[in-house]
Design an enzyme around this catalytic site. Structure first.
Site, PDB file in Angstrom:
ATOM      1  N   LEU A 194       0.804  -1.223   0.000  1.00  9.21           N
ATOM      2  CA  LEU A 194       0.000   0.000   0.000  1.00  9.21           C
ATOM      3  C   LEU A 194       0.836   1.271   0.000  1.00  9.21           C
ATOM      4  CD1 LEU A 194      -2.789  -1.058   2.534  1.00  9.21           C
ATOM      5  CD2 LEU A 194      -2.981  -0.889   0.044  1.00  9.21           C
ATOM      6  N   ARG A 195       2.170   1.117  -0.091  1.00  7.45           N
ATOM      7  CA  ARG A 195       3.005   2.322  -0.113  1.00  7.45           C
ATOM      8  C   ARG A 195       2.756   3.150  -1.370  1.00  7.45           C
ATOM      9  NH1 ARG A 195       7.469  -0.759   2.421  1.00  7.45           N
ATOM     10  NH2 ARG A 195       7.668  -0.011   4.561  1.00  7.45           N
ATOM     11  N   GLY A 196       2.312   2.495  -2.436  1.00  7.31           N
ATOM     12  CA  GLY A 196       2.018   3.230  -3.662  1.00  7.31           C
ATOM     13  C   GLY A 196       0.923   4.257  -3.454  1.00  7.31           C
TER      14      GLY A 196
END
Length: 339
Positions: free
Chosen positions: A277-279
């Site tokens: 979910l870092r994107g």
């Protein structure tokens, strides 16, 4: 200390310069990776950042130049407060170089041997991570960094704290910094664990436009002949960029990323197969910082589109059936989803 080339005098490389400004406005993005050909201004742009950044308020006498408004205090700040000598000062934002061949002691910090031998007391000598706290840690040729240093950086970048347990020392201190790396991908690849720690990734190429190449050579020659005069010539432009950063930092807390934009960010990450979910987090933070830099009243899909490639290009898995670059894959997904 040598005079850095003025940031405003850089010719072209707009994506790189925009990413550097975004990282300066919003450190929570997690850092910046600049990859590309040799001699394209990667190191020059990052080193120019040092002279560009506004000064920051810090605790006077603290080895880690802590923020006086911070909720938690390091051992230096606690000692100064207990003694009633807690004062503040304005200091330059640190931009610290991490050499490829640096030892662990140089990076983490170690026992001050001179004082240990001469006075018989154990005193901690801060390393590069302590000096980079609240600033930028720059690694040139980051893809050639030794594995043991990569492991250290991953641990500290994740926790924001450096812990040293050695030679009878037990020390922990804050170490929150923006990690900036540059390198030539032809000379080796980054380990995936470190690559994932960079918020934005930009690619720079040798310019093909003749007029642009001539201007680069002309400015570089003028700088080398008289660095002081050249820096003075560009001082007004650098001051303008510095004000832009300060004003963007003031606007940032008031900018809200709406659900529509967040939905679009998640939609894009799913479409390109971004891991984790870092994107989405990077897309949100970078779009908000870009909107603040542009003095926009709200974060829009246009901001998201503008930073989609640098936020996601290093998060995609390789597709053996698709020989197009990651940047082209993201642009293709953006065109399909948002037209």
């Amino acid at each position: 200390m040598s005079t850095p080339f003025p940031f405003s005098a850089l010719v072209g490389q707009d994506e790189m310069k925009r990413a550097i400004l975004i990282a300066a406005v919003e450190p929570a993005i997690g850092g910046l990776l600049v990859l590309g050909d040799r001699g394209t201004g990667k190191s020059t742009a990052v080193r120019g950042l040092a002279a560009l950044l506004p000064r920051m308020r810090a605790v006077q006498g603290c080895r880690y130049h802590c923020d006086p408004a911070a909720s938690s205090a390091c051992e230096d700040c606690a000692r100064l407060r207990l003694a009633g000598r807690l004062k503040t000062e304005e200091v330059p934002v640190p931009v610290v170089d991490l050499p490829l061949g640096a030892s662990e002691d140089r990076v983490l910090g170690a026992l001050d041997l001179e004082r240990a031998l001469s006075q018989g007391i154990k005193v901690f000598e801060p390393g590069l991570l302590a000096k980079a706290h609240r600033g930028f840690l720059y690694i040139d040729e980051v893809n050639l960094l030794e594995d043991h240093l990569v492991d250290l950086l991953i641990d500290v970048a994740a926790s924001g704290e450096n812990v040293i347990e050695r030679e009878g020392l037990s020390v922990r201190h804050p170490a929150r910094f923006v990690l900036v790396g540059s390198g030539n991908p032809e000379e080796g690849e980054l380990r995936p664990q470190l690559l994932d720690r960079f918020g934005l990734s930009v690619e720079v190429k040798t310019p093909s436009d003749i007029a642009q190449r001539v201007e680069v050579v002309r400015r570089r020659d003028a700088f080398e002949r008289d660095p002081v005069a050249f820096t003075t010539l560009w001082a007004r432009q650098d001051a303008k960029v510095r004000r832009q950063i300060l004003q963007a930092r003031e606007r940032l807390p008031d900018l809200v990323v709406g659900d529509v934009v967040l939905h679009r960010a998640a939609e894009l990450c799913v479409a390109v197969g971004s891991d984790g979910l870092r994107g989405e987090l990077t897309l949100m933070r970078a779009a908000r910082a870009l909107a603040a830099l542009q003095a926009a009243p709200e974060v829009t899909l246009a901001h998201l589109r503008e930073i989609a490639v640098p936020a996601l290009r290093h998060r995609l898995r390789r597709n053996p059936l698709d020989d197009t670059g990651s940047g082209q894959r993201i642009e293709r997904a953006v065109a399909e989803l948002w037209t």
